[in-house]
Design an enzyme around this catalytic site. Structure first.
Site, mmCIF file in Angstrom:
data_model
loop_
_atom_site.group_PDB
_atom_site.id
_atom_site.type_symbol
_atom_site.label_atom_id
_atom_site.label_comp_id
_atom_site.label_asym_id
_atom_site.label_seq_id
_atom_site.Cartn_x
_atom_site.Cartn_y
_atom_site.Cartn_z
ATOM 1 N N CYS A 2 35.995 47.767 37.167
ATOM 2 C CA CYS A 2 36.069 48.086 37.475
ATOM 3 C C CYS A 2 35.423 48.714 38.554
ATOM 4 O O CYS A 2 33.601 48.710 38.587
ATOM 5 C CB CYS A 2 36.195 49.251 36.359
ATOM 6 S SG CYS A 2 37.550 48.535 35.441
ATOM 7 N N ARG A 27 34.205 43.618 43.514
ATOM 8 C CA ARG A 27 34.059 43.097 42.980
ATOM 9 C C ARG A 27 35.111 42.293 41.581
ATOM 10 O O ARG A 27 34.761 42.274 40.448
ATOM 11 C CB ARG A 27 34.009 44.585 42.205
ATOM 12 C CG ARG A 27 32.082 45.164 43.067
ATOM 13 C CD ARG A 27 32.790 46.977 42.253
ATOM 14 N NE ARG A 27 32.550 47.105 40.711
ATOM 15 C CZ ARG A 27 31.014 47.568 40.494
ATOM 16 N NH1 ARG A 27 30.224 47.249 41.123
ATOM 17 N NH2 ARG A 27 30.822 47.726 38.853
ATOM 18 N N TRP A 75 39.860 46.744 35.910
ATOM 19 C CA TRP A 75 39.828 45.600 36.587
ATOM 20 C C TRP A 75 40.202 45.072 35.306
ATOM 21 O O TRP A 75 39.475 45.891 34.371
ATOM 22 C CB TRP A 75 38.164 44.591 36.439
ATOM 23 C CG TRP A 75 38.514 42.989 36.361
ATOM 24 C CD1 TRP A 75 38.820 42.154 36.864
ATOM 25 C CD2 TRP A 75 37.559 42.806 34.875
ATOM 26 N NE1 TRP A 75 38.913 40.999 36.586
ATOM 27 C CE2 TRP A 75 38.300 41.407 35.031
ATOM 28 C CE3 TRP A 75 36.995 43.227 33.961
ATOM 29 C CZ2 TRP A 75 37.669 40.301 34.920
ATOM 30 C CZ3 TRP A 75 36.712 42.234 32.914
ATOM 31 C CH2 TRP A 75 36.966 40.414 33.691
ATOM 32 N N ASN A 99 34.597 53.398 34.437
ATOM 33 C CA ASN A 99 33.991 52.105 34.156
ATOM 34 C C ASN A 99 33.058 51.738 33.112
ATOM 35 O O ASN A 99 32.613 52.539 32.460
ATOM 36 C CB ASN A 99 33.564 52.009 35.014
ATOM 37 C CG ASN A 99 32.794 50.562 35.175
ATOM 38 O OD1 ASN A 99 32.901 49.685 34.741
ATOM 39 N ND2 ASN A 99 31.586 50.143 36.060
ATOM 40 N N GLY A 100 33.706 50.750 31.798
ATOM 41 C CA GLY A 100 33.098 50.372 30.859
ATOM 42 C C GLY A 100 34.290 50.566 29.695
ATOM 43 O O GLY A 100 35.525 49.985 29.472
ATOM 44 N N GLU A 482 27.044 23.258 37.746
ATOM 45 C CA GLU A 482 27.129 24.899 38.875
ATOM 46 C C GLU A 482 28.583 24.141 40.253
ATOM 47 O O GLU A 482 28.733 24.723 40.692
ATOM 48 C CB GLU A 482 25.675 25.126 39.941
ATOM 49 C CG GLU A 482 25.604 26.456 40.991
ATOM 50 C CD GLU A 482 26.961 27.272 40.571
ATOM 51 O OE1 GLU A 482 26.490 27.940 39.349
ATOM 52 O OE2 GLU A 482 27.190 28.277 41.644
ATOM 53 N N LYS A 486 31.667 25.979 40.350
ATOM 54 C CA LYS A 486 32.067 26.834 42.040
ATOM 55 C C LYS A 486 33.758 26.335 42.345
ATOM 56 O O LYS A 486 33.921 27.087 42.774
ATOM 57 C CB LYS A 486 31.284 26.592 43.096
ATOM 58 C CG LYS A 486 29.885 27.239 43.302
ATOM 59 C CD LYS A 486 30.161 28.346 44.132
ATOM 60 C CE LYS A 486 30.585 29.503 42.799
ATOM 61 N NZ LYS A 486 29.446 29.701 42.159
ATOM 62 N N GLU A 489 35.984 28.116 39.573
ATOM 63 C CA GLU A 489 36.238 29.721 40.196
ATOM 64 C C GLU A 489 36.754 29.457 41.403
ATOM 65 O O GLU A 489 37.908 30.571 41.436
ATOM 66 C CB GLU A 489 34.471 30.017 40.529
ATOM 67 C CG GLU A 489 33.882 30.494 39.329
ATOM 68 C CD GLU A 489 32.572 31.269 39.869
ATOM 69 O OE1 GLU A 489 32.198 32.008 39.101
ATOM 70 O OE2 GLU A 489 32.302 30.938 41.167
ATOM 71 N N HIS A 505 30.569 8.526 25.728
ATOM 72 C CA HIS A 505 30.436 9.214 24.767
ATOM 73 C C HIS A 505 31.654 9.762 25.309
ATOM 74 O O HIS A 505 32.152 10.378 23.975
ATOM 75 C CB HIS A 505 29.532 9.714 24.736
ATOM 76 C CG HIS A 505 27.698 9.491 24.528
ATOM 77 N ND1 HIS A 505 28.181 7.739 24.069
ATOM 78 C CD2 HIS A 505 26.993 9.094 25.469
ATOM 79 C CE1 HIS A 505 26.885 7.188 23.903
ATOM 80 N NE2 HIS A 505 25.958 7.419 25.038
ATOM 81 N N LYS A 604 32.993 40.452 40.598
ATOM 82 C CA LYS A 604 31.321 39.867 40.853
ATOM 83 C C LYS A 604 30.179 40.469 39.785
ATOM 84 O O LYS A 604 29.545 40.000 39.505
ATOM 85 C CB LYS A 604 31.545 41.109 42.082
ATOM 86 C CG LYS A 604 30.561 40.879 42.487
ATOM 87 C CD LYS A 604 30.473 38.875 43.387
ATOM 88 C CE LYS A 604 28.563 38.612 43.512
ATOM 89 N NZ LYS A 604 28.484 37.202 43.949
HETATM 90 C C1 G6P Z 1 29.978 37.274 37.011
HETATM 91 C C2 G6P Z 1 30.246 36.443 38.521
HETATM 92 C C3 G6P Z 1 29.601 35.150 38.472
HETATM 93 C C4 G6P Z 1 28.315 35.273 38.175
HETATM 94 C C5 G6P Z 1 27.739 36.031 36.701
HETATM 95 C C6 G6P Z 1 26.784 37.080 36.055
HETATM 96 O O1 G6P Z 1 31.005 36.636 36.387
HETATM 97 O O2 G6P Z 1 31.235 36.072 39.430
HETATM 98 O O3 G6P Z 1 28.995 34.978 39.707
HETATM 99 O O4 G6P Z 1 26.985 34.422 37.695
HETATM 100 O O5 G6P Z 1 29.071 37.155 36.860
HETATM 101 O O6 G6P Z 1 26.043 38.127 37.275
HETATM 102 P P1 G6P Z 1 24.390 38.415 37.419
HETATM 103 O O7 G6P Z 1 25.452 39.537 38.430
HETATM 104 O O8 G6P Z 1 23.923 38.553 35.853
HETATM 105 O O9 G6P Z 1 23.995 36.602 38.381
#
Ligand code: G6P
Length: 609
Positions: A2, A27, A75, A99-100, A482, A486, A489, A505, A604
């Site tokens: 949010c 976000r 959100w 927000n929260g 990672e 990506k 996501e 395994h 985000k």
């Molecule tokens: C969310 C974002 C990710 C990020 C994670 C941790 O899930 O979509 O891209 O890696 O939060 O966020 P931070 O700001 O703590 O790195």
């Protein structure tokens, strides 16, 4: 997550609110809304599912304006994305954005229903506005009502509240979710992120936990968690906080991938000499703390967690001290045994991730030697609450899928491993070699980005697939993790990473011609082992995509596509090999037509648990 924007001025604030919401779009959100008090002192609420553009279309059909207002991108947490669940929520003359999460909302909802309030949404937020209204009806002014209301809330909130009965007043509160005040000339603003307000001011006040704020266009009063009126510092942000602009790029993510050589240079600048790490970069007290460190506990989420996993290899190899890495949502709820003289390290792009922040707070109780955050946002909660901080200088990262934040975190973690290593096993010759490799890093990243067309071509093989495997060994295993993150996501293709030695395994059972397999293959000590693992794949008809050192000896054939990368020092290979994996995911997502910068269901900055 949010986003909140609010404004009190002597001019129409609708445009400022809408522009603020657009700047918060990165976000991640599912609906947007705005509430203003108009010239006839009526509350005007407009909200819509989908993008801010849909809200703008609604405002065109049904225009409004006012000198005070609040706005929100939602959100969904409680109640699905819908017009009625979108914020602002209203109760008679009062409107709120939040927000929260209010954890005791069920109980409050029951009480308020008993008092005759009816609920129009399924959200936890609606209890806030009815609760404030109920207190106003008992004779309190808006500020006193919000103050009394927040005392009844359990959970996390950042709030903005307005009331047509006091049409020049905005009350805001922060506890557990970020909120900043933008300071203008005879006008004030609130937002969950200063980026939302960069078009109207460069002066900000970063609120502390428990702050309650009473705002009129010409007056700002801040009260701390004890109810004392306090002065908070006004921070003037410089141009370094660049504007959120895509420039010539089609997506923020692509822009951010291409920015990596530059931001890696920025992050290294002033932090290394020709031959050494300048450990003052970790803060004035770093030296005294580092002298005592005997082990490291890293805690983070998402991509930041993966950078921690890479760092474990460096910390144990170069510094020779134990390094433990854990996701924050697990760490915070676990009883931990704290080793003597252990440094607690959080890694975060935003500095506001709720689980990481909670883990830091619990670590303080648990008895760690000291805390350090590696973070990309100055003045964020993590930066303010940690003993030491190291700022990655990646600049604002807007694409939800983290790219440049990750590689700058890796650089920071190398510097930390070297600084701690000096006090243990690391010789000055080795330090010099590591620093010299870091000096070469930005140029090597440029060289890898030049392979973009080849990677674009390779991505075509993925766009129709539903599953994929990413393999690596040693320090390249978290790089493979990672890479898989990506891809899932932004392209929504199921991607899993495995240490290549673990293939037999279990996951080998999945391998067939429909399962692309990506391998990360620098020319390191584990190359021959990796090659044997990849033969197991070929023998089962799997199609391999190998990102390999040009001297690794892989050849293109029917079952293998080789993408040759320049030879790089082992120490920086995890950074260099990350870039082609980012590009691969990006191109697959573009081919599939997904929303690259704001993938479905993701946010985000995850400021709720
Ligand atoms: C969310 C974002 C990710 C990020 C994670 C941790 O899930 O979509 O891209 O890696 O939060 O966020 P931070 O700001 O703590 O790195």
């Amino acid at each position: 997550m949010c986003g909140i924007v609010g404004a009190v001025a002597q001019r129409n604030v609708l445009g400022i609110l809408i522009e603020g919401l657009k700047r918060l779009e990165y976000r991640g959100y599912d609906s947007a809304g705005v509430a203003l008090i108009d010239d006839d002192l009526q509350l005007q609420v407009r909200k819509e599912m989908g993008k801010v553009a849909s809200l703008e279309a609604l405002l065109e059909q049904s225009p409004t304006k006012g000198t005070i207002g609040i706005a929100h991108t939602r959100w969904a947490t409680h109640g699905k994305p819908s017009q009625k669940n979108a914020h602002p929520h209203a109760s008679d003359n009062i409107a709120v954005v939040h927000n929260g999460i209010i954890e005791n909302h069920d109980e409050l909802r029951e009480e308020l229903t008993g008092k005759g309030y009816s609920f129009a949404s399924e959200t936890d937020t609606e209890v806030i506005v009815h609760q404030v209204n109920d207190l106003v009806k008992q004779g309190k002014d808006l500020f006193s009502a919000v103050k009394a209301a927040v005392e009844t809330f359990e959970g996390a909130y950042a709030l903005g509240v307005i009331n047509t009965q006091e049409p020049d007043r905005l009350v805001a509160a922060r506890s557990g979710s970020p909120l900043v005040i933008g300071v203008g000339i005879e006008e004030y603003f609130i937002a969950s992120d200063q980026l939302a307000l960069r078009q109207v001011t460069d002066r900000f006040i970063f609120l502390e936990e428990g702050d309650l704020v009473d705002i009129r266009n010409d007056q700002l009063r801040i009260f701390d968690a004890n109810g004392e009126q306090v002065e908070r510092k006004i921070v003037t942000l410089t141009e370094a906080e660049e504007s959120a602009d895509k420039g010539e790029y089609r997506h923020y993510m692509l822009k951010e991938i291409y920015e990596q050589p530059k931001v890696l240079r920025n992050t290294l600048q002033g932090r290394i000499s020709k031959t050494q790490v300048l450990e003052e970069a970790f803060g004035a007290e770093a030296k005294a703390i580092f002298d005592q460190v005997e082990s490291v506990q890293i805690v983070a989420c998402g991509t930041s967690y993966h950078s921690g996993l890479v760092a474990k290899y460096w910390m144990e190899d170069w510094a020779g001290i134990p390094c433990y890495v854990e996701v924050a949502s697990e760490f915070r709820y676990r009883k931990v045994v704290v080793p003597k003289n252990s440094l607690f390290v959080t890694i975060s792009q935003s500095g506001e991730t709720a689980d990481t922040l909670a883990a830091l707070r619990s670590a303080k109780e648990a008895g760690y030697l000291a805390s350090l955050t590696i973070c990309n946002v100055a003045n964020s909660s993590l930066a303010r609450e940690s003993d030491l901080s190291f700022m990655t200088l990646a600049g604002p990262e807007i694409g939800v899928a983290s790219t440049k934040a990750f590689t700058t975190q890796l650089v920071a973690l190398q510097l930390l491993s070297i600084a701690l290593g000096r006090r243990h096993n690391l010789s000055s010759d080795k330090e010099q070699a590591l620093v010299s490799a870091l000096h070469q890093l930005p140029q090597l990243c440029e060289d890898v980005l030049a392979l973009d067309d080849t990677i674009l071509h390779t991505s075509e093989a993925f766009s129709e697939k539903h599953h994929s495997l990413f393999l690596g060994r040693g320090v390249q295993y978290p790089v493979a993790m990672e890479g898989a993150l990506k891809l899932k996501e932004i392209s929504y293709i199921h991607a899993e990473a495995y240490p290549a030695g673990e293939l037999k395994h279990g996951p080998l059972a999945l391998v067939d011609s429909d399962m692309p397999i990506v391998a990360v293959a620098p020319n390191d000590d584990l190359l021959e082992k990796l090659k044997s693992n990849l033969q197991e794949v070929q023998a089962r008809g799997g199609k391999l995509f190998v990102f390999a050192d040009k001297n690794s000896g892989f050849v293109n054939d029917e079952s293998t596509v080789v993408i040759n990368l320049p030879h790089v020092d082992d120490s920086i290979a995890p950074l260099v090999y990350t870039l082609p994996l980012q590009l691969l995911s990006y191109h697959v997502a573009v081919l599939k037509g997904t929303d690259v910068d704001q993938p479905r269901n993701l946010a985000k900055s995850v400021t709720v648990e």
